[in-house]
Design a protein around this motif. Structure first.
Motif, mmCIF file in Angstrom:
data_model
loop_
_atom_site.group_PDB
_atom_site.id
_atom_site.type_symbol
_atom_site.label_atom_id
_atom_site.label_comp_id
_atom_site.label_asym_id
_atom_site.label_seq_id
_atom_site.Cartn_x
_atom_site.Cartn_y
_atom_site.Cartn_z
ATOM 1 N N ARG A 1 3.280 22.410 -23.621
ATOM 2 C CA ARG A 1 3.913 23.519 -23.572
ATOM 3 C C ARG A 1 5.414 23.546 -22.577
ATOM 4 N N GLU A 2 5.994 24.561 -23.136
ATOM 5 C CA GLU A 2 7.408 24.607 -22.468
ATOM 6 C C GLU A 2 7.388 24.681 -21.010
ATOM 7 N N ILE A 3 7.950 23.787 -20.249
ATOM 8 C CA ILE A 3 8.241 23.830 -18.599
ATOM 9 C C ILE A 3 9.397 24.850 -18.481
ATOM 10 N N LEU A 4 9.039 26.111 -17.755
ATOM 11 C CA LEU A 4 10.141 26.843 -17.193
ATOM 12 C C LEU A 4 11.174 26.213 -16.124
ATOM 13 N N PRO B 1 17.017 29.098 -13.653
ATOM 14 C CA PRO B 1 16.875 30.397 -12.820
ATOM 15 C C PRO B 1 15.681 31.224 -13.435
ATOM 16 N N ASP B 2 14.932 30.656 -14.315
ATOM 17 C CA ASP B 2 13.881 31.772 -15.089
ATOM 18 C C ASP B 2 13.134 32.432 -14.264
ATOM 19 N N PRO B 3 13.212 33.897 -14.154
ATOM 20 C CA PRO B 3 12.635 34.826 -13.054
ATOM 21 C C PRO B 3 11.122 34.714 -12.885
ATOM 22 N N ARG B 4 10.512 34.090 -14.060
ATOM 23 C CA ARG B 4 9.018 34.077 -14.159
ATOM 24 C C ARG B 4 8.658 32.953 -13.081
#
Length: 187
Positions: free
Chosen positions: A4-7, A10-13
């Motif tokens: 899976r893509e790693i966030l 500054p991703d707000p999630r």
């Protein structure tokens, strides 16, 4: 199993407070399996579900201790051959973890994070702690942790509260780290 893509900041999630797991089912098993595959591929030693965009209180950790019985491993990174000690897998799953009795004594480790790539900084955390958690089947456990495992579980548990390791740094050091990350991304 899937990577899976790693966030990344500054991703707000990444600032999301994760919710407790209530269903110990095939969907959870698939998430955990994907998290291990993603973590090993990155490569890293710990991953929280929110780092792959799932706001559940799930962590996977594998400190991958050296295996003295195995021959050294040769690998080819960025055109350079490297030899390093072989490691053995020791995958651990922590669901709905809680820290009990953190030590007053602190330990300092240089931490990094898959969501803050290529940035490392010294972070002080309790040297030991007791952790209450559930396994993949929902069975409850309590375990005393020390050393790198204590640091790693605390680092990953911070993710469940929307906290990154750089949030433990002074404002100056955090801003320097984020500027360095921007420069690395631009390069």
């Amino acid at each position: 199993m899937a990577i899976r893509e790693i966030l990344e900041v500054p991703d707000p999630r990444l600032k999301t407070v994760s919710t407790p797991v209530t269903q110990f089912d095939d969907e959870l098993r698939e998430l955990v399996s994907d998290m291990f595959e993603t973590m090993y591929d990155a490569p890293g030693i710990g991953l929280a579900a929110i780092q792959v965009g799932v706001p559940l209180r799930v962590l996977v950790i594998d400190l991958q201790p050296e295996d003295p019985d195995a021959p050294p491993v040769e690998c080819d990174h960025d055109g350079h051959k490297h030899t390093h000690p072989a490691t053995k897998k020791d995958p651990r799953v922590f669901i709905n973890p809680e820290i009990l009795d953190p030590a007053d004594e602190l330990a300092t480790y240089q931490e990094g994070c898959l969501s803050v790539p290529d940035i490392y900084a010294d972070v002080d955390r309790p040297a030991t702690c007791r952790v209450h958690y559930q396994d993949i089947d929902g069975v409850t456990h309590e375990e005393d942790m020390e050393g790198l495992m204590a640091t790693c579980i605390q680092h990953e548990m911070d993710h469940l509260e929307g906290i990154l390791f750089i949030d433990h740094l002074s404002r100056l050091k955090r801003n320097m780290a984020l500027k360095k990350l921007q420069k690395l991304r631009a390069a």
